[in-house]
Scaffold this motif. Sequence first.
Motif, PDB file in Angstrom:
ATOM      1  N   ALA A 154       0.850  -1.191   0.000  1.00 41.03           N
ATOM      2  CA  ALA A 154       0.000   0.000   0.000  1.00 41.03           C
ATOM      3  C   ALA A 154       0.888   1.244   0.000  1.00 41.03           C
ATOM      4  CB  ALA A 154      -0.919   0.007   1.211  1.00 41.03           C
ATOM      5  N   ARG A 155       0.420   2.287  -0.648  1.00 41.88           N
ATOM      6  CA  ARG A 155       1.180   3.548  -0.705  1.00 41.88           C
ATOM      7  C   ARG A 155       0.243   4.727  -0.508  1.00 41.88           C
ATOM      8  NH1 ARG A 155       4.694   1.976  -5.916  1.00 41.88           N
ATOM      9  NH2 ARG A 155       6.242   0.746  -4.811  1.00 41.88           N
ATOM     10  N   VAL A 156       0.786   5.786   0.087  1.00 40.72           N
ATOM     11  CA  VAL A 156       0.072   7.042   0.275  1.00 40.72           C
ATOM     12  C   VAL A 156       0.958   8.132  -0.298  1.00 40.72           C
ATOM     13  CG1 VAL A 156      -0.881   8.656   1.965  1.00 40.72           C
ATOM     14  CG2 VAL A 156      -1.043   6.189   2.371  1.00 40.72           C
ATOM     15  N   GLN A 157       0.401   8.933  -1.218  1.00 45.80           N
ATOM     16  CA  GLN A 157       1.192   9.970  -1.880  1.00 45.80           C
ATOM     17  C   GLN A 157       0.409  11.277  -1.957  1.00 45.80           C
ATOM     18  OE1 GLN A 157       1.738   8.122  -5.706  1.00 45.80           O
ATOM     19  NE2 GLN A 157       3.538   6.976  -5.051  1.00 45.80           N
ATOM     20  N   ASP A 158       1.116  12.378  -1.767  1.00 45.34           N
ATOM     21  CA  ASP A 158       0.597  13.727  -2.013  1.00 45.34           C
ATOM     22  C   ASP A 158      -0.681  14.070  -1.265  1.00 45.34           C
ATOM     23  OD1 ASP A 158       2.743  14.312  -3.741  1.00 45.34           O
ATOM     24  OD2 ASP A 158       1.706  13.387  -5.433  1.00 45.34           O
ATOM     25  N   LEU A 159      -0.747  13.675   0.006  1.00 43.61           N
ATOM     26  CA  LEU A 159      -1.879  14.037   0.855  1.00 43.61           C
ATOM     27  C   LEU A 159      -1.404  14.926   1.986  1.00 43.61           C
ATOM     28  CD1 LEU A 159      -3.669  10.589   1.359  1.00 43.61           C
ATOM     29  CD2 LEU A 159      -4.318  12.406  -0.227  1.00 43.61           C
TER      30      LEU A 159
END
Length: 170
Positions: A154-159
């Motif tokens: 899982a990845r989280v970007q630009d938040l």
Amino acid sequence: MGQGTGDITGGDNRALQAAMDYAASLGGGVVEIGPGEYTMRDSLHLRSHVTVRGTAGQTVLRKAKSAASALKLDGDYGEEQFTVQSPDGFAVGDGVAIWDKNSGGFHTTVARIIGANGNTFAISLPLNADCMVGNGAQAATVFPVVSGYYVEGARVQDLIIEGNKVRTCR
């Protein structure tokens, strides 16, 4: 995914979670979140092999105002409900934490409210420990804005993730 455009639209955690779960049901992918502020009444629960990507500098996940109350009745280990003195601010769908002074963080239960009857609320997970009124047991709508349990890839970007400290219950 966006507040007015996209395959799934909305301005809160429910729309974001629906997009996340849909991508996961397809085996993974990318959930693009458009610019705007999204109100989080529960965590965005990450799913394996799904990337969630905001619009850099413009996508804000902001935690909703918190509610808190002392428990009215003891909560027993394994019980899947809790009863508060004041139900104001607690609602079905909210993320919630339940603990007492002996929890030490390790035995705090973090779950989702899935039912309500007056000041008693059903939760999605059993209590991790006894939460005794005599030990200052309480419940509050506090939770991680983004969470991932048992996920991989899982990845989280630009938040921008805003905990909303100025609108907490304390």
